[in-house]
Design a protein around this motif. Sequence first.
Motif, short mmCIF file in Angstrom:
data_model
loop_
_atom_site.label_atom_id
_atom_site.label_comp_id
_atom_site.label_asym_id
_atom_site.label_seq_id
_atom_site.Cartn_x
_atom_site.Cartn_y
_atom_site.Cartn_z
N CYS A 55 0.86 -1.19 0.00
CA CYS A 55 0.00 0.00 0.00
C CYS A 55 0.89 1.24 0.00
N LYS A 104 -7.96 -0.36 -10.16
CA LYS A 104 -8.92 -1.01 -9.28
C LYS A 104 -9.44 -2.30 -9.90
N SER A 158 -1.72 -5.74 4.58
CA SER A 158 -1.16 -4.65 3.80
C SER A 158 0.19 -4.26 4.40
N GLY A 191 -11.54 -2.41 0.42
CA GLY A 191 -11.41 -1.31 1.36
C GLY A 191 -9.98 -0.87 1.64
N ASN A 241 -6.47 0.99 1.57
CA ASN A 241 -6.11 2.39 1.34
C ASN A 241 -4.71 2.43 0.72
N THR A 246 -1.48 5.74 1.65
CA THR A 246 -0.70 5.87 2.87
C THR A 246 0.68 5.26 2.67
#
Length: 328
Positions: free
Chosen positions: A95, A104, A127, A151, A153, A156
């Motif tokens: 991530c 996606k 992650s 979901g 992220n 980050t």
Amino acid sequence: MILFRRVAYVFGLLLLNNLASVNAQNANQTRSSDGTIRVSVDRVHVGVTVTGLHGNFIRGLRREDFRIFDDGLEQPVTGFLSIEEPAQVVLMVECGPGAFFLKKTELQAADMLLSSISPADRVAIVSYSKAPELVLDFTTDKSEARDALNGLNFVTGYAQLNLASSVAATIDRLAFLPGKKTIILLSSGVDTASAANWQIVQQKINASDVRILAISVAGFLRKTAKWRKLSADERDDRKFVKDGFAQADQSLRELSEATGGRVYFPKNTKEFDDAYAEIAQLVRHEYSLEFAPPLQDGRLHPLRVRVNHFWYHVDHRQSYLAPSPPSH
């Protein structure tokens, strides 16, 4: 598209600016005064995938079909799990800036994997950026796993990508889990941590019964703009990115191949789909063998597994770290 490629190119430079190296060990360990990691091993587990002449996975093999050689000497097979036994699968996803450009739709292609593996297989989602984070613990509920993937992220952890130490920590968490274990690693292969981490991870891989199947997510970062003539500095930057990703690719190869796994470098959605489809078959068709280490010498022992059919191809971990001699 040009803007996307220029942004990807800039992220590639940032991502590789502090590039180090990677690779992997497991079990109960202590570090001696000379810096060597010692491992206590009572049984050696070896995951094995067997394919035929046309790449088809071979089912129905029995314990007596396999032979294990430790440093060239045959050992009795003391434990055996067929491919029907459930597996533990960790989807480990980078991530950071590399994965930010993972479309996606390509991440959702993992749905094919979740749909193809056995309903009894357990899946966990991890992650990582600076360190691994457990997003979803092991579950047989594939819809819950899909929700966890969707979901994630990806904006980050831009500052650090500690691939080696994250893989090592994940292997540690799987150390005492019985049965068949696979890490499916979605990563750029870039590691911004110290090169010293690579040696630790290499030892962990050599002593681990966890198989790693790696998928590079760095395809888009390699697509630099070609719409104008580049300056000398830009040509140097492009070479730096190319060389850096070559090193990252090698890291993914070494992580996977040492464990009897495979590595994939998809460039588009179809190639992601194909990679996930093959991985689903690898997860479903792994035999698990076990033997007792014959020596306590603290050395790295090469492993070889044969099947009693010379035309079959066998994939398995390449070595293990024998237990250290008992202290007096």
